[in-house]
Write a protein that holds these residues in place. Sequence first.
Motif, PDB file in Angstrom:
ATOM      1  N   ILE A  31       0.761  -0.778  -0.393  1.00  0.00           N
ATOM      2  CA  ILE A  31      -0.177  -0.127  -0.161  1.00  0.00           C
ATOM      3  C   ILE A  31       0.646   1.298   0.397  1.00  0.00           C
ATOM      4  O   ILE A  31       0.976   2.691  -0.471  1.00  0.00           O
ATOM      5  CB  ILE A  31      -0.654   0.224   1.153  1.00  0.00           C
ATOM      6  CG1 ILE A  31      -1.637  -0.858   1.023  1.00  0.00           C
ATOM      7  CG2 ILE A  31      -1.464   1.210   1.414  1.00  0.00           C
ATOM      8  CD1 ILE A  31      -2.223  -0.951   1.981  1.00  0.00           C
ATOM      9  N   HIS A  32       2.348   1.718   0.936  1.00  0.00           N
ATOM     10  CA  HIS A  32       3.341   2.411   1.153  1.00  0.00           C
ATOM     11  C   HIS A  32       3.606   2.335  -0.622  1.00  0.00           C
ATOM     12  O   HIS A  32       3.985   4.004  -0.562  1.00  0.00           O
ATOM     13  CB  HIS A  32       3.805   2.024   1.650  1.00  0.00           C
ATOM     14  CG  HIS A  32       4.727   3.394   2.216  1.00  0.00           C
ATOM     15  ND1 HIS A  32       5.965   3.980   1.688  1.00  0.00           N
ATOM     16  CD2 HIS A  32       4.584   4.173   3.031  1.00  0.00           C
ATOM     17  CE1 HIS A  32       6.862   4.795   1.819  1.00  0.00           C
ATOM     18  NE2 HIS A  32       5.615   4.749   2.616  1.00  0.00           N
ATOM     19  N   GLU A  33       4.013   1.290  -1.265  1.00  0.00           N
ATOM     20  CA  GLU A  33       4.842   1.625  -2.141  1.00  0.00           C
ATOM     21  C   GLU A  33       3.752   2.064  -3.522  1.00  0.00           C
ATOM     22  O   GLU A  33       4.011   2.978  -4.265  1.00  0.00           O
ATOM     23  CB  GLU A  33       5.582   0.114  -2.816  1.00  0.00           C
ATOM     24  CG  GLU A  33       6.348   0.435  -3.849  1.00  0.00           C
ATOM     25  CD  GLU A  33       7.443  -0.742  -3.804  1.00  0.00           C
ATOM     26  OE1 GLU A  33       6.226  -1.905  -4.776  1.00  0.00           O
ATOM     27  OE2 GLU A  33       7.368  -1.155  -2.834  1.00  0.00           O
ATOM     28  N   GLY A  34       2.797   1.387  -3.169  1.00  0.00           N
ATOM     29  CA  GLY A  34       1.028   2.142  -4.011  1.00  0.00           C
ATOM     30  C   GLY A  34       0.974   4.068  -3.957  1.00  0.00           C
ATOM     31  O   GLY A  34       1.076   4.382  -5.346  1.00  0.00           O
ATOM     32  N   LYS A  42      -0.501  11.113   1.900  1.00  0.00           N
ATOM     33  CA  LYS A  42      -0.720  10.410   2.750  1.00  0.00           C
ATOM     34  C   LYS A  42       0.374   8.794   2.310  1.00  0.00           C
ATOM     35  O   LYS A  42       0.440   8.185   4.111  1.00  0.00           O
ATOM     36  CB  LYS A  42      -1.931   8.994   0.650  1.00  0.00           C
ATOM     37  CG  LYS A  42      -3.264   9.873   1.432  1.00  0.00           C
ATOM     38  CD  LYS A  42      -4.044   9.464   0.530  1.00  0.00           C
ATOM     39  CE  LYS A  42      -5.430   9.897   0.302  1.00  0.00           C
ATOM     40  NZ  LYS A  42      -6.048   9.300  -1.227  1.00  0.00           N
ATOM     41  N   VAL A  43       1.799   9.225   1.523  1.00  0.00           N
ATOM     42  CA  VAL A  43       2.998   8.937   1.792  1.00  0.00           C
ATOM     43  C   VAL A  43       3.426   8.918   3.380  1.00  0.00           C
ATOM     44  O   VAL A  43       3.831   8.613   3.590  1.00  0.00           O
ATOM     45  CB  VAL A  43       3.912   9.264   0.596  1.00  0.00           C
ATOM     46  CG1 VAL A  43       5.183   8.625   1.213  1.00  0.00           C
ATOM     47  CG2 VAL A  43       3.301   8.559  -0.528  1.00  0.00           C
ATOM     48  N   VAL A  44       3.311  10.406   3.442  1.00  0.00           N
ATOM     49  CA  VAL A  44       3.358  10.462   5.086  1.00  0.00           C
ATOM     50  C   VAL A  44       3.239   9.925   6.069  1.00  0.00           C
ATOM     51  O   VAL A  44       3.699   9.371   7.238  1.00  0.00           O
ATOM     52  CB  VAL A  44       4.005  12.753   5.269  1.00  0.00           C
ATOM     53  CG1 VAL A  44       4.334  12.623   6.371  1.00  0.00           C
ATOM     54  CG2 VAL A  44       4.694  12.870   4.201  1.00  0.00           C
ATOM     55  N   ALA A  45       1.566   9.662   5.719  1.00  0.00           N
ATOM     56  CA  ALA A  45       0.785   9.584   7.561  1.00  0.00           C
ATOM     57  C   ALA A  45       1.164   8.021   6.969  1.00  0.00           C
ATOM     58  O   ALA A  45       1.934   7.545   8.430  1.00  0.00           O
ATOM     59  CB  ALA A  45      -0.058   9.433   6.890  1.00  0.00           C
ATOM     60  N   LEU A  46       1.463   7.165   6.237  1.00  0.00           N
ATOM     61  CA  LEU A  46       1.963   5.190   5.778  1.00  0.00           C
ATOM     62  C   LEU A  46       3.618   5.145   6.380  1.00  0.00           C
ATOM     63  O   LEU A  46       3.874   4.041   6.872  1.00  0.00           O
ATOM     64  CB  LEU A  46       1.435   5.402   4.797  1.00  0.00           C
ATOM     65  CG  LEU A  46       0.219   5.097   4.404  1.00  0.00           C
ATOM     66  CD1 LEU A  46       0.378   4.239   2.484  1.00  0.00           C
ATOM     67  CD2 LEU A  46      -0.154   3.752   4.710  1.00  0.00           C
ATOM     68  N   LEU A  88       6.714  16.231   0.284  1.00  0.00           N
ATOM     69  CA  LEU A  88       5.306  16.684   0.274  1.00  0.00           C
ATOM     70  C   LEU A  88       5.574  18.209   0.235  1.00  0.00           C
ATOM     71  O   LEU A  88       4.664  19.023  -0.440  1.00  0.00           O
ATOM     72  CB  LEU A  88       4.746  16.312   1.586  1.00  0.00           C
ATOM     73  CG  LEU A  88       3.108  16.684   1.687  1.00  0.00           C
ATOM     74  CD1 LEU A  88       2.712  16.615   0.974  1.00  0.00           C
ATOM     75  CD2 LEU A  88       3.265  16.025   3.664  1.00  0.00           C
ATOM     76  N   GLY A  89       6.870  19.106   0.878  1.00  0.00           N
ATOM     77  CA  GLY A  89       6.928  19.636   0.649  1.00  0.00           C
ATOM     78  C   GLY A  89       7.281  21.320  -0.467  1.00  0.00           C
ATOM     79  O   GLY A  89       6.360  21.343  -0.941  1.00  0.00           O
ATOM     80  N   LEU A  90       7.551  20.180  -1.223  1.00  0.00           N
ATOM     81  CA  LEU A  90       8.213  20.507  -2.726  1.00  0.00           C
ATOM     82  C   LEU A  90       7.104  20.397  -3.397  1.00  0.00           C
ATOM     83  O   LEU A  90       6.499  21.423  -4.064  1.00  0.00           O
ATOM     84  CB  LEU A  90       8.617  19.789  -3.704  1.00  0.00           C
ATOM     85  CG  LEU A  90       8.908  20.446  -4.676  1.00  0.00           C
ATOM     86  CD1 LEU A  90       9.682  21.472  -5.129  1.00  0.00           C
ATOM     87  CD2 LEU A  90       9.987  19.228  -5.323  1.00  0.00           C
TER      88      LEU A  90
END
Length: 188
Positions: free
Chosen positions: A12-15, A38-42, A61-63
């Motif tokens: 899921i994270h990779e997706g 979502k990536v940060v949360a995972l 995410l910042g970029l």
Amino acid sequence: MSELQGIARFKIHEGKLEEFKRLFDAGEHAAAVEAGRKVVALTEQEGSQGTETLQVALMNLGLAQQLAGDYPGAEQSYLRAIALIEAAGRITSPRLARAQAGLATAYHSARRYDLAAPALDRAVALSRRSEGLFNEDQLPLLAKQADSLTQLGQLEQALQARRYAVRLVERKHGQHSLRFAQELESLG
């Protein structure tokens, strides 16, 4: 957590990471911000608090936030990444220099020159510390620093940043190069 659950969570994270990359590369920055969150949360759920994976996720995410025009969000993401990198004791890390450069660029893009100028000064110093005094990666930072200082009416300091850029290009490409002529033109 069972090994099977761990594998499912990784997929899921990779997706989500692939979705973020696809949206970002397509220039869909607002949608990439949501995928990046979502990536940060995972990544946080995986227990990667403070790890390099979380640092990179926050910087990505910042970029995306910066390019989507969400400057306060970009500021928070970069500040968090910087805090994690510093807490890990990596104060000479190229990643810290890049995170600081991202924060400074977000301030500059938001026309918060009073915050951009000192942040750019720190980004340039970190870049020099991690990559050397005459690395070309600092050229865009020097240009933004000169612009921020000019906007603040600090013309002598702005000129000093431009002069350093000229010296850097001269050392790297020589006085007879097109790149040197372009840098001289930007000084003018």
